[in-house]
Design a protein around this motif. Structure first.
Motif, mmCIF file in Angstrom:
data_model
loop_
_atom_site.group_PDB
_atom_site.id
_atom_site.type_symbol
_atom_site.label_atom_id
_atom_site.label_comp_id
_atom_site.label_asym_id
_atom_site.label_seq_id
_atom_site.Cartn_x
_atom_site.Cartn_y
_atom_site.Cartn_z
ATOM 1 N N LEU A 36 0.919 -1.156 -0.002
ATOM 2 C CA LEU A 36 0.010 0.125 0.090
ATOM 3 C C LEU A 36 0.966 1.462 -0.034
ATOM 4 C CD1 LEU A 36 -2.490 -1.000 3.091
ATOM 5 C CD2 LEU A 36 -2.979 -1.751 0.565
ATOM 6 N N GLU A 37 0.495 2.134 -0.643
ATOM 7 C CA GLU A 37 0.894 3.538 -0.546
ATOM 8 C C GLU A 37 -0.016 4.771 -0.289
ATOM 9 O OE1 GLU A 37 4.505 3.244 -4.076
ATOM 10 O OE2 GLU A 37 3.045 4.653 -4.252
ATOM 11 N N PRO A 38 0.470 5.453 0.759
ATOM 12 C CA PRO A 38 -0.495 6.588 1.354
ATOM 13 C C PRO A 38 -0.701 7.469 0.179
ATOM 14 C CG PRO A 38 1.642 6.993 2.100
ATOM 15 C CD PRO A 38 1.692 5.584 1.402
ATOM 16 N N GLU A 39 -2.154 8.035 0.052
ATOM 17 C CA GLU A 39 -2.548 9.040 -0.825
ATOM 18 C C GLU A 39 -1.891 10.413 -0.446
ATOM 19 O OE1 GLU A 39 -6.765 9.152 -1.567
ATOM 20 O OE2 GLU A 39 -6.678 7.318 -2.887
ATOM 21 N N SER A 40 -1.687 10.606 0.785
ATOM 22 C CA SER A 40 -1.124 11.622 1.377
ATOM 23 C C SER A 40 0.322 11.730 0.843
ATOM 24 C CB SER A 40 -1.294 11.877 2.870
ATOM 25 O OG SER A 40 -0.563 10.945 3.336
ATOM 26 N N GLY A 41 1.073 10.876 0.623
ATOM 27 C CA GLY A 41 2.541 10.637 0.372
ATOM 28 C C GLY A 41 3.257 10.666 1.651
ATOM 29 N N ASP A 42 2.700 10.730 2.883
ATOM 30 C CA ASP A 42 3.525 10.537 4.272
ATOM 31 C C ASP A 42 3.751 9.191 4.501
ATOM 32 O OD1 ASP A 42 3.343 13.431 4.459
ATOM 33 O OD2 ASP A 42 1.561 13.431 5.521
ATOM 34 N N ALA A 74 8.050 3.324 3.010
ATOM 35 C CA ALA A 74 7.232 4.103 2.142
ATOM 36 C C ALA A 74 6.142 3.262 1.343
ATOM 37 C CB ALA A 74 8.251 4.513 0.875
ATOM 38 N N ARG A 75 6.360 1.867 1.384
ATOM 39 C CA ARG A 75 5.458 0.904 1.219
ATOM 40 C C ARG A 75 4.959 0.295 2.237
ATOM 41 N NH1 ARG A 75 5.651 -1.406 -5.205
ATOM 42 N NH2 ARG A 75 5.206 0.624 -5.947
ATOM 43 N N LEU A 76 3.889 -0.013 2.378
ATOM 44 C CA LEU A 76 3.323 -0.696 3.669
ATOM 45 C C LEU A 76 2.658 -1.726 3.300
ATOM 46 C CD1 LEU A 76 2.254 -0.113 6.768
ATOM 47 C CD2 LEU A 76 0.246 0.834 5.909
ATOM 48 N N LEU A 77 3.360 -2.900 3.938
ATOM 49 C CA LEU A 77 3.073 -4.354 3.707
ATOM 50 C C LEU A 77 2.044 -4.947 4.533
ATOM 51 C CD1 LEU A 77 5.147 -3.601 1.579
ATOM 52 C CD2 LEU A 77 5.781 -6.165 1.598
ATOM 53 N N HIS A 78 1.042 -5.712 4.275
ATOM 54 C CA HIS A 78 0.326 -6.400 5.202
ATOM 55 C C HIS A 78 -0.007 -7.880 4.488
ATOM 56 C CE1 HIS A 78 -0.886 -2.561 6.577
ATOM 57 N NE2 HIS A 78 -1.029 -2.933 7.833
ATOM 58 N N THR A 79 0.381 -8.969 5.253
ATOM 59 C CA THR A 79 0.087 -10.325 4.814
ATOM 60 C C THR A 79 -1.158 -10.834 5.556
ATOM 61 O OG1 THR A 79 2.386 -10.516 4.602
ATOM 62 C CG2 THR A 79 0.984 -12.661 4.564
ATOM 63 N N VAL A 80 -2.359 -11.050 4.657
ATOM 64 C CA VAL A 80 -3.661 -11.183 4.970
ATOM 65 C C VAL A 80 -4.197 -12.482 4.764
ATOM 66 C CG1 VAL A 80 -5.988 -10.161 5.278
ATOM 67 C CG2 VAL A 80 -3.970 -8.605 4.859
ATOM 68 N N ARG A 81 -4.533 -13.394 5.742
ATOM 69 C CA ARG A 81 -5.295 -14.589 5.512
ATOM 70 C C ARG A 81 -6.823 -14.382 5.562
ATOM 71 N NH1 ARG A 81 -5.580 -19.423 9.520
ATOM 72 N NH2 ARG A 81 -6.301 -21.006 8.210
ATOM 73 N N ALA A 82 -7.589 -14.818 4.486
ATOM 74 C CA ALA A 82 -8.784 -14.620 4.138
ATOM 75 C C ALA A 82 -9.806 -15.563 4.826
ATOM 76 C CB ALA A 82 -9.363 -14.556 2.707
ATOM 77 N N VAL A 83 -10.358 -15.137 6.210
ATOM 78 C CA VAL A 83 -11.048 -16.216 7.099
ATOM 79 C C VAL A 83 -12.407 -15.751 7.356
ATOM 80 C CG1 VAL A 83 -8.915 -16.781 8.493
ATOM 81 C CG2 VAL A 83 -10.133 -14.887 9.217
ATOM 82 N N GLY A 84 -12.800 -14.348 7.086
ATOM 83 C CA GLY A 84 -14.088 -13.867 7.353
ATOM 84 C C GLY A 84 -14.199 -12.911 6.350
ATOM 85 N N LEU A 85 -15.611 -12.114 6.636
ATOM 86 C CA LEU A 85 -15.827 -10.976 5.806
ATOM 87 C C LEU A 85 -14.962 -9.784 5.541
ATOM 88 C CD1 LEU A 85 -18.668 -10.265 4.397
ATOM 89 C CD2 LEU A 85 -19.233 -8.769 6.332
ATOM 90 N N ALA A 86 -14.220 -9.249 6.691
ATOM 91 C CA ALA A 86 -13.313 -8.145 6.494
ATOM 92 C C ALA A 86 -11.965 -8.640 5.730
ATOM 93 C CB ALA A 86 -13.290 -7.661 7.609
ATOM 94 N N THR A 87 -11.580 -9.700 6.111
ATOM 95 C CA THR A 87 -10.151 -10.074 5.530
ATOM 96 C C THR A 87 -10.421 -10.704 4.221
ATOM 97 O OG1 THR A 87 -10.748 -12.355 6.982
ATOM 98 C CG2 THR A 87 -8.791 -10.758 7.674
#
Ligand SMILES: Cc1cc2nc3c(=O)[nH]c(=O)nc-3n(C[C@H](O)[C@H](O)[C@H](O)COP(=O)(O)OP(=O)(O)OC[C@H]3O[C@@H](n4cnc5c(N)ncnc54)[C@H](O)[C@@H]3O)c2cc1C
Length: 282
Positions: A36-42, A74-87
């Motif tokens: 992910l990259e912030p739209e704000s640039g911060d 600068a690049r925000l990483l998340h590793t996500v396991r799809a287990v329910g609605l939000a993920t």
């Protein structure tokens, strides 16, 4: 300087920032890493072990650990396991989509405090994701530590995260041991549970610092194996998961003993945790 009022502090902690998806990789059958990259640039600076509250559209907001390199925020990483609605909604995001991000929140792994000691990282399944920033920070300053050991367990070889990186970490100074619950004849590594690897690992138990993340039962057995070997519970750290809603210590959903996981955790010392975990359904 004008001090923000409690209401302003609350409002700023609850307002998600817009981050665009700029990269996506499938890690396993149900797990993806999103860049992910912030739209704000911060850039969102964070410490290894911290998490964000992540959301996509109206599908709900969930705590997800940051899995990227703290030296390259600068690049925000998340590793996500799809287990329910939000993920599932987050994992379905594609480059160009926008996610909501609040944070970073929570107490970090004691990467600096472990200087001079052996460090043993023990994790199972998706538990490697919250430890990846700590592993990268340890390698960034390899000379500050004694032996670095990674003990990682997965359900099967195809469920292991970051397989290419495991070789890289090994080449850069980690003793890496991987075990799986079950595998076909092509698997030449260990089969069995992670705590078994703890019993065999080479480490100086008198000074070693241990970082644990994974299913709670795995962490209990790993902590027991470590303390049996002489690693003091005050040098064992574990990242805890509880249902979380606000992320800023207000709503109380993530209470664990007298603490709130979002504010006082997710990383705890084992000597703090052990008495609470002995209480059923706490
Ligand atoms: C500090 C913290 C860091 C986390 N880091 C990551 C991460 O890096 N990657 C990742 O994939 N997940 C992570 N999680 C877990 C993630 O937050 C849950 O999987 C998510 O909240 C599930 O929401 P959902 O709406 O998709 O599923 P739901 O419909 O809410 O739940 C689906 C299933 O998952 C179980 N579940 C829900 N929330 C949790 C929870 N907090 N802990 C354990 N089981 C839960 C439910 O009991 C149910 O069986 C983290 C949780 C915490 C507290």
């Amino acid at each position: 300087m004008v001090t923000p009022s409690p209401a302003e502090t609350f409002a700023s902690g609850m307002a998600p920032a817009r981050f665009g998806v700029v990269g996506k990789r499938r890690d396993t059958s149900d797990t993806w890493t999103l860049e992910l990259e912030p739209e704000s640039g911060d850039a969102l600076r964070f410490a290894p072990g911290q998490f964000t509250m992540l959301s996509r559209g109206g599908a709900g907001e969930v705590p997800i650990s940051i899995s990227g390199d703290p030296a390259a925020p600068a690049r925000l990483l998340h590793t996500v396991r799809a287990v329910g609605l939000a993920t599932q909604a987050i994992c379905a995001a594609e480059p160009g989509d926008v996610l909501g991000v609040r944070g970073p929140f929570g107490r970090a792994w004691p990467v600096d405090a472990a200087a001079g000691a052996d460090v043993v990282v023990v994790c199972g399944g998706i538990g490697l994701a919250p430890l990846r920033p700590a592993i990268l920070a340890l390698l960034e300053r390899r000379e500050r530590y004694g032996r670095l050991v990674l003990l990682y367990g997965g359900r099967s070889p195809d469920q292991l995260l970051y397989p290419g990186e495991l070789d890289d970490w090994s080449a850069r100074g980690f003793d890496v041991a991987v075990t799986v619950d079950s595998a076909g004849p092509e698997w030449l590594g260990h089969v069995g549970v992670v705590p078994r690897l703890v019993r065999r690992a080479e480490l100086d138990a008198r000074s070693a610092v241990a970082l644990l993340c994974g299913p709670e039962v795995m962490m209990r057995f790993a902590a027991a194996a470590l303390t049996e070997r002489g690693v003091g519970p005050e040098r064992v750290y574990a990242s805890m998961e509880r249902n979380m809603q606000c992320g800023i210590g207000v709503c109380g959903h993530c209470q664990l003993g007298p603490t709130l996981v979002c504010r006082d955790g997710p990383v705890y010392r084992w000597d703090e945790l052990e008495p609470w975990l002995a209480i059923r359904e706490l």
